[in-house]
Design a protein around this motif. Structure first.
Motif, mmCIF file in Angstrom:
data_model
loop_
_atom_site.group_PDB
_atom_site.id
_atom_site.type_symbol
_atom_site.label_atom_id
_atom_site.label_comp_id
_atom_site.label_asym_id
_atom_site.label_seq_id
_atom_site.Cartn_x
_atom_site.Cartn_y
_atom_site.Cartn_z
ATOM 1 N N PHE A 43 0.838 -1.196 0.000
ATOM 2 C CA PHE A 43 0.000 0.000 0.000
ATOM 3 C C PHE A 43 0.871 1.243 0.000
ATOM 4 N N SER A 44 0.229 2.365 -0.350
ATOM 5 C CA SER A 44 0.849 3.681 -0.261
ATOM 6 C C SER A 44 -0.186 4.631 0.311
ATOM 7 N N CYS A 45 0.089 5.208 1.491
ATOM 8 C CA CYS A 45 -0.898 6.031 2.197
ATOM 9 C C CYS A 45 -0.373 7.452 2.386
ATOM 10 N N GLN A 46 -1.280 8.414 2.270
ATOM 11 C CA GLN A 46 -0.974 9.821 2.556
ATOM 12 C C GLN A 46 -2.043 10.372 3.496
ATOM 13 N N ALA A 47 -1.607 11.226 4.398
ATOM 14 C CA ALA A 47 -2.535 11.837 5.348
ATOM 15 C C ALA A 47 -2.230 13.324 5.480
ATOM 16 N N ALA A 48 -3.229 14.157 5.229
ATOM 17 C CA ALA A 48 -3.137 15.596 5.479
ATOM 18 C C ALA A 48 -3.963 15.891 6.729
ATOM 19 N N ILE A 49 -3.364 16.590 7.686
ATOM 20 C CA ILE A 49 -4.001 16.779 8.985
ATOM 21 C C ILE A 49 -4.016 18.263 9.341
ATOM 22 N N ILE A 50 -5.207 18.777 9.635
ATOM 23 C CA ILE A 50 -5.366 20.141 10.141
ATOM 24 C C ILE A 50 -5.659 20.042 11.635
ATOM 25 N N LYS A 51 -4.898 20.757 12.452
ATOM 26 C CA LYS A 51 -5.055 20.664 13.905
ATOM 27 C C LYS A 51 -5.403 22.029 14.497
ATOM 28 N N SER A 52 -6.310 22.009 15.467
ATOM 29 C CA SER A 52 -6.611 23.210 16.241
ATOM 30 C C SER A 52 -7.101 22.763 17.611
ATOM 31 N N GLU A 53 -7.431 23.708 18.476
ATOM 32 C CA GLU A 53 -7.913 23.343 19.808
ATOM 33 C C GLU A 53 -9.340 22.816 19.780
ATOM 34 N N ALA A 54 -10.120 23.163 18.755
ATOM 35 C CA ALA A 54 -11.528 22.775 18.684
ATOM 36 C C ALA A 54 -11.759 21.523 17.856
ATOM 37 N N TYR A 55 -10.872 21.232 16.927
ATOM 38 C CA TYR A 55 -11.102 20.126 16.001
ATOM 39 C C TYR A 55 -9.786 19.705 15.362
ATOM 40 N N ASN A 56 -9.807 18.547 14.720
ATOM 41 C CA ASN A 56 -8.759 18.192 13.775
ATOM 42 C C ASN A 56 -9.434 17.569 12.564
ATOM 43 N N VAL A 57 -8.839 17.755 11.412
ATOM 44 C CA VAL A 57 -9.384 17.221 10.163
ATOM 45 C C VAL A 57 -8.334 16.292 9.557
ATOM 46 N N ASN A 108 -7.370 4.035 -4.976
ATOM 47 C CA ASN A 108 -8.006 5.358 -4.811
ATOM 48 C C ASN A 108 -8.988 5.423 -3.643
ATOM 49 N N TYR A 109 -8.574 4.903 -2.512
ATOM 50 C CA TYR A 109 -9.394 4.967 -1.298
ATOM 51 C C TYR A 109 -9.208 6.344 -0.645
ATOM 52 N N ALA A 110 -10.288 6.903 -0.078
ATOM 53 C CA ALA A 110 -10.162 8.214 0.574
ATOM 54 C C ALA A 110 -11.318 8.464 1.538
ATOM 55 N N TYR A 111 -11.004 9.095 2.660
ATOM 56 C CA TYR A 111 -12.053 9.569 3.563
ATOM 57 C C TYR A 111 -11.582 10.849 4.251
ATOM 58 N N ILE A 112 -12.554 11.572 4.786
ATOM 59 C CA ILE A 112 -12.277 12.724 5.638
ATOM 60 C C ILE A 112 -12.923 12.467 6.989
ATOM 61 N N CYS A 113 -12.133 12.585 8.041
ATOM 62 C CA CYS A 113 -12.655 12.449 9.402
ATOM 63 C C CYS A 113 -12.417 13.758 10.143
ATOM 64 N N VAL A 114 -13.492 14.376 10.592
ATOM 65 C CA VAL A 114 -13.403 15.595 11.390
ATOM 66 C C VAL A 114 -13.621 15.199 12.843
ATOM 67 N N GLY A 115 -12.540 15.230 13.614
ATOM 68 C CA GLY A 115 -12.634 14.925 15.040
ATOM 69 C C GLY A 115 -12.868 16.206 15.812
ATOM 70 N N VAL A 116 -13.992 16.272 16.523
ATOM 71 C CA VAL A 116 -14.369 17.512 17.212
ATOM 72 C C VAL A 116 -14.138 17.361 18.713
ATOM 73 N N ASN A 117 -13.521 18.357 19.285
ATOM 74 C CA ASN A 117 -13.293 18.379 20.730
ATOM 75 C C ASN A 117 -14.651 18.371 21.439
ATOM 76 N N PRO A 118 -14.892 17.412 22.361
ATOM 77 C CA PRO A 118 -16.196 17.343 23.030
ATOM 78 C C PRO A 118 -16.600 18.645 23.709
ATOM 79 N N THR A 119 -15.642 19.361 24.257
ATOM 80 C CA THR A 119 -15.959 20.637 24.903
ATOM 81 C C THR A 119 -16.497 21.635 23.889
ATOM 82 N N HIS A 120 -15.861 21.707 22.738
ATOM 83 C CA HIS A 120 -16.312 22.625 21.690
ATOM 84 C C HIS A 120 -17.696 22.234 21.180
ATOM 85 N N LEU A 121 -17.915 20.945 20.948
ATOM 86 C CA LEU A 121 -19.206 20.507 20.419
ATOM 87 C C LEU A 121 -20.316 20.735 21.437
#
Length: 325
Positions: free
Chosen positions: A34-48, A117-130
């Motif tokens: 396999f060949s995998c790539q991950a782009a990650i956006i991080k903040s205090e309220a969420y990560n993508v 060509n597998y792909a997904y987006i997971c938005v992890g939300v901080n429970p406090t923010h949600l």
């Protein structure tokens, strides 16, 4: 099949909540597998997490330990299966599906079949923010806010649902924001909140369709009363027929309506409350495991230990040792 363990997978999808906003790219390749790539956006309220891969053979990821978060998962291409601690059943997703899962101390096993060509987006939300966001959304979301506040695992949809074009458009904007770097944090914060609200609105439409087919307002009120009753009487023994008489509902409406409203079966909810009570008793360290097992209605330590491990991902004796340390 290629097998990977949680620590190695964490290097690829290393995501968390952080005060320092940032975007990072990770990749891992195993020739012929396999060949995998991950782009990650991080903040205090969420990560993508935007995860892409081409699987020349199936990949199995075992014992992936994650942090507490509410996961808004969108399957862009391909399909996969997940088994997450705290959830009784597997959580499969097909192309175009989404679901919302509240993950509490999750330990996960993933299966990615052979596919390009597998792909997904997971938005992890901080429970406090949600939780704060839901405070502004009215009584329709009180139960969800309570589940998040009291760290109750749940899947918001009984079955995954296809996401709308509006949701797809926002996902595209989040992973490819055309805006100055100085404005990116504020822009993405607003877009993630917009995505959360649109997704919740879509699930509400799905649930209301189900409610209106089988439940009257009186039925709904009776089920809320039952849930409140179980919150304080979960150590007692009940039969479905007994609870049906108590609510004035037939057994079909009781089973179906409770699941529609609260995302638990009646006895699944009782089991959840008992497991949480068991966890709290273990942390207090005042009772032996055998005494807790008896209090929760188990006839043997072994059966309680199995149920506890299935729910939390560890044995009660392991928890006792960790607390003592």
């Amino acid at each position: 099949m290629y097998k990977m363990y949680g620590d190695e997978f964490t290097e690829l999808v290393n995501r968390n909540f952080t005060d320092n906003f940032g975007i990072q790219e990770n990749s891992i390749e195993k020739n012929g597998f396999f060949s995998c790539q991950a782009a990650i956006i991080k903040s205090e309220a969420y990560n993508v997490l935007h995860f892409r891969s081409s699987f020349q053979t199936a990949l199995e990821v075992n014992n992936f330990k994650d942090f507490n978060h509410t996961s808004f998962h969108f399957q862009l291409r391909g399909h996969s299966d997940a088994n997450i601690s705290g959830f009784k059943h597997a959580l499969p997703l097909q192309q175009g599906d989404y679901n919302v899962m509240n993950c509490v101390d999750p330990i996960s096993n993933f299966k990615f079949p052979e596919q390009p060509n597998y792909a997904y987006i997971c938005v992890g939300v901080n429970p406090t923010h949600l939780s704060k966001l839901l405070e502004h959304c009215g009584m329709d979301w009180k139960n969800l806010a309570d589940d998040i506040q009291f760290k109750r695992p749940f899947a918001l949809l009984e079955k995954p649902r296809q996401f709308s074009m509006d949701i797809k458009s926002i996902l595209g904007t989040i992973i490819n924001p055309s805006i100055a770097d100085s404005l990116k944090k504020c822009f993405l914060n607003s877009k993630v909140d917009e995505l959360i609200l649109l997704t919740l609105d879509d699930t509400l439409k799905t649930q209301n369709d189900g409610f209106n087919k089988i439940l009257s307002k009186r039925d709904t009120a009776s089920l809320y009363d039952l849930k409140q009753f179980l919150d304080t009487h979960y150590l007692e023994s009940f039969t479905l027929s007994h609870l049906a008489r108590q609510t004035g509902l037939n057994e079909f409406k009781l089973k179906k309506g409770f699941k529609l409203l609260f995302n638990y079966t009646v006895f699944g909810y009782i089991h959840y409350l008992r497991m949480q009570h068991g966890m709290n008793l273990l942390k207090e360290q005042e009772l032996r495991v055998s005494e807790i097992a008896t209090l929760l209605g188990y006839f043997s330590d072994a059966s309680f230990s199995r149920a506890f491990k299935n729910h939390f991902g560890c044995k009660p004796t392991d928890l006792k040792i960790n607390v003592i340390k």
